[in-house]
Design a protein around this motif. Structure first.
Motif, PDB file in Angstrom:
ATOM      1  N   UNK A  88     -14.731  -1.935   1.358  1.00  0.00           N
ATOM      2  CA  UNK A  88     -15.393  -0.673   1.696  1.00  0.00           C
ATOM      3  C   UNK A  88     -15.321   0.262   0.499  1.00  0.00           C
ATOM      4  N   UNK A  89     -16.434   0.952   0.244  1.00  0.00           N
ATOM      5  CA  UNK A  89     -16.477   2.000  -0.769  1.00  0.00           C
ATOM      6  C   UNK A  89     -16.916   3.292  -0.100  1.00  0.00           C
ATOM      7  N   UNK A  90     -16.202   4.374  -0.396  1.00  0.00           N
ATOM      8  CA  UNK A  90     -16.518   5.680   0.189  1.00  0.00           C
ATOM      9  C   UNK A  90     -16.587   6.718  -0.914  1.00  0.00           C
ATOM     10  N   UNK A  91     -17.483   7.695  -0.746  1.00  0.00           N
ATOM     11  CA  UNK A  91     -17.615   8.785  -1.696  1.00  0.00           C
ATOM     12  C   UNK A  91     -17.887  10.076  -0.936  1.00  0.00           C
ATOM     13  N   UNK A  92     -17.307  11.172  -1.402  1.00  0.00           N
ATOM     14  CA  UNK A  92     -17.576  12.462  -0.775  1.00  0.00           C
ATOM     15  C   UNK A  92     -16.518  13.483  -1.140  1.00  0.00           C
ATOM     16  N   UNK A  93     -16.733  14.700  -0.707  1.00  0.00           N
ATOM     17  CA  UNK A  93     -15.774  15.776  -0.930  1.00  0.00           C
ATOM     18  C   UNK A  93     -14.642  15.663   0.095  1.00  0.00           C
ATOM     19  N   UNK A  94     -13.418  15.607  -0.377  1.00  0.00           N
ATOM     20  CA  UNK A  94     -12.272  15.425   0.504  1.00  0.00           C
ATOM     21  C   UNK A  94     -11.990  16.667   1.337  1.00  0.00           C
ATOM     22  N   UNK A  95     -11.694  16.416   2.588  1.00  0.00           N
ATOM     23  CA  UNK A  95     -11.294  17.477   3.508  1.00  0.00           C
ATOM     24  C   UNK A  95     -10.496  16.824   4.620  1.00  0.00           C
ATOM     25  N   UNK A  96      -9.449  17.498   5.106  1.00  0.00           N
ATOM     26  CA  UNK A  96      -8.715  16.897   6.207  1.00  0.00           C
ATOM     27  C   UNK A  96      -7.395  17.562   6.509  1.00  0.00           C
ATOM     28  N   UNK A  97      -6.524  16.786   7.181  1.00  0.00           N
ATOM     29  CA  UNK A  97      -5.228  17.298   7.582  1.00  0.00           C
ATOM     30  C   UNK A  97      -4.740  16.610   8.839  1.00  0.00           C
ATOM     31  N   UNK A  98      -3.754  17.214   9.471  1.00  0.00           N
ATOM     32  CA  UNK A  98      -3.130  16.687  10.675  1.00  0.00           C
ATOM     33  C   UNK A  98      -3.974  17.055  11.896  1.00  0.00           C
ATOM     34  N   UNK A  99      -4.463  16.050  12.615  1.00  0.00           N
ATOM     35  CA  UNK A  99      -5.356  16.288  13.755  1.00  0.00           C
ATOM     36  C   UNK A  99      -4.719  17.231  14.769  1.00  0.00           C
ATOM     37  N   UNK A 100      -3.430  17.069  15.010  1.00  0.00           N
ATOM     38  CA  UNK A 100      -2.735  17.868  16.016  1.00  0.00           C
ATOM     39  C   UNK A 100      -2.972  19.360  15.852  1.00  0.00           C
ATOM     40  N   UNK A 101      -3.059  19.819  14.606  1.00  0.00           N
ATOM     41  CA  UNK A 101      -3.115  21.264  14.366  1.00  0.00           C
ATOM     42  C   UNK A 101      -4.473  21.756  13.873  1.00  0.00           C
ATOM     43  N   UNK A 102      -5.182  20.966  13.054  1.00  0.00           N
ATOM     44  CA  UNK A 102      -6.448  21.480  12.535  1.00  0.00           C
ATOM     45  C   UNK A 102      -7.495  21.600  13.642  1.00  0.00           C
ATOM     46  N   UNK A 103      -7.361  20.828  14.720  1.00  0.00           N
ATOM     47  CA  UNK A 103      -8.315  20.911  15.831  1.00  0.00           C
ATOM     48  C   UNK A 103      -8.341  22.294  16.463  1.00  0.00           C
ATOM     49  N   UNK A 104      -7.261  23.042  16.327  1.00  0.00           N
ATOM     50  CA  UNK A 104      -7.165  24.324  17.017  1.00  0.00           C
ATOM     51  C   UNK A 104      -7.934  25.461  16.342  1.00  0.00           C
ATOM     52  N   UNK A 105      -8.529  25.204  15.176  1.00  0.00           N
ATOM     53  CA  UNK A 105      -9.358  26.266  14.563  1.00  0.00           C
ATOM     54  C   UNK A 105     -10.842  25.985  14.734  1.00  0.00           C
ATOM     55  N   UNK A 106     -11.185  24.945  15.467  1.00  0.00           N
ATOM     56  CA  UNK A 106     -12.594  24.715  15.774  1.00  0.00           C
ATOM     57  C   UNK A 106     -13.137  25.931  16.536  1.00  0.00           C
ATOM     58  N   UNK A 107     -14.282  26.440  16.083  1.00  0.00           N
ATOM     59  CA  UNK A 107     -14.899  27.587  16.744  1.00  0.00           C
ATOM     60  C   UNK A 107     -14.315  28.924  16.347  1.00  0.00           C
ATOM     61  N   UNK A 108     -13.397  28.942  15.375  1.00  0.00           N
ATOM     62  CA  UNK A 108     -12.804  30.189  14.895  1.00  0.00           C
ATOM     63  C   UNK A 108     -13.283  30.457  13.473  1.00  0.00           C
ATOM     64  N   UNK A 109     -13.020  31.660  12.938  1.00  0.00           N
ATOM     65  CA  UNK A 109     -13.400  31.950  11.544  1.00  0.00           C
ATOM     66  C   UNK A 109     -12.671  31.080  10.526  1.00  0.00           C
ATOM     67  N   UNK A 110     -11.621  30.388  10.957  1.00  0.00           N
ATOM     68  CA  UNK A 110     -10.830  29.578  10.032  1.00  0.00           C
ATOM     69  C   UNK A 110     -11.250  28.109  10.033  1.00  0.00           C
TER      70      UNK A 110
END
Length: 338
Positions: free
Chosen positions: A198-220
């Protein structure tokens, strides 16, 4: 435009606890890490919040935010590395000073990844997902962990290559400390849903699902505006890891991200190893990875060196990444493009 900090020799590391601090019985971990870093040529300045912990946080939210803001504005501090993650970093986001954020590295993972993502999305300042301060106390670093210094010393316009680890740590053995902190015993294998190269390309973004999910729909958590305004519509290559979620909860969380548009114009998903991927009625992590690959029509890679099962590659939010995975091994080249 993505802005990249640059770590220089003899850098001053500020350590503050925007999530959890360190209980008195474990203060020696901070002292050992500070001593080890100072022997490597760094200076370490610890904030008051590092030494306290009560009711699942180092201090009240405004106190934590104020100390973090002070370290950001302090020209004598070159980068910020919290002691570790925790539970309630989300409480401080509304009190942080996102305006005219100085170019200063922030390194961490777990709950800290929420801070890293929020800063990236709101300001375009690159942030570093990798080891925390207490894990830098070893007599030496394994090859994967040691790359944090090289990665964070990469200049804008340059690139840095990292490889998958040879072995990972299955269990913590606190009663038998290792000279490199981690007990690396299990052969590492990066896996793909397709089973092939597999080859993947793109701008990296991410983190721990447990916590980053809680800013969905917020200014953050405005991924759409970030993608349009900061990276010119380039595809996002997501890296994600799971701390405590069983498979049903993880699936719900990823569906929420999908429905919120976080995976629109996405080039692929990469998941870290996790001891928390507990099946629910036979529903496994591998089932979920296959479903995501089919639904999103993108490659899915899993069991990479990222998150709560060390060691971990240093991933920079905002870099343009090229990832190659074949025969259980992986490589990732990060280009520090504005």
């Amino acid at each position: 435009m993505i802005r990249y900090p640059l770590m220089s020799e003899g850098a001053v590391i500020g350590t503050t606890a925007p999530s959890s601090g360190v209980e008195e019985s474990m203060h020696n971990l901070i002292r050992e890490a500070s001593k080890r870093l100072e022997s490597a040529g760094f200076q370490v300045v610890a904030g008051d919040s590092v030494w306290t912990q009560e009711k699942a946080k180092s201090a009240p939210a405004k106190v934590r935010a104020a100390e973090f803001n002070r370290m950001l504005r302090d020209d004598a501090i070159d980068l910020i590395v919290p002691p570790w993650g925790g539970e309630l970093l989300i409480e401080i986001l509304e009190f942080l000073d996102f305006e005219q954020l100085p170019e200063k590295w922030i390194l961490g993972y777990s709950d800290i990844s929420l801070l890293l993502l929020a800063i990236m999305l709101k300001t375009g300042l690159a942030t570093a997902h990798g080891t925390n301060l207490v894990d830098l106390r070893g007599e030496y670093f394994d090859e994967t962990s040691a790359m944090w210094r090289t990665v964070m010393s990469t200049k804008t316009g340059s690139s840095v290559l990292q490889h998958s680890s040879a072995k990972f740590q299955k269990d913590w053995k606190h009663d038998a400390p290792s000279p490199c902190v981690y007990h690396l015993t299990e052969p590492t294998e990066w896996k793909t849903v397709s089973g092939g190269k597999v080859s993947l390309k793109g701008r990296l973004l991410g983190g721990c699902i447990d916590v980053i999910r809680h800013v969905i729909g917020t200014p953050f958590g405005d991924v759409r505006s970030f993608q349009q305004e900061q990276i010119g519509g380039e595809p996002i290559l997501w890296y994600l890891e799971n701390c405590e979620l069983n498979m049903a909860d993880q699936r719900r969380s990823l569906m929420q991200m999908k429905l919120a548009g976080w995976f629109d114009h996405c080039s692929g998903l990469m998941f870290g190893r996790s001891p928390a991927n507990r099946p629910v009625e036979g529903y496994t992590a591998e089932d979920m990875y296959r479903e995501l690959a089919e639904e999103l029509q993108v490659p899915v890679v899993y069991d990479i060196d990222c998150g709560h099962v060390p060691p971990q590659i240093t991933l920079i939010n905002g870099t343009y990444a090229e990832v190659e995975v074949e025969s259980g091994q992986g490589s990732i080249t990060q280009y520090f493009r504005p």
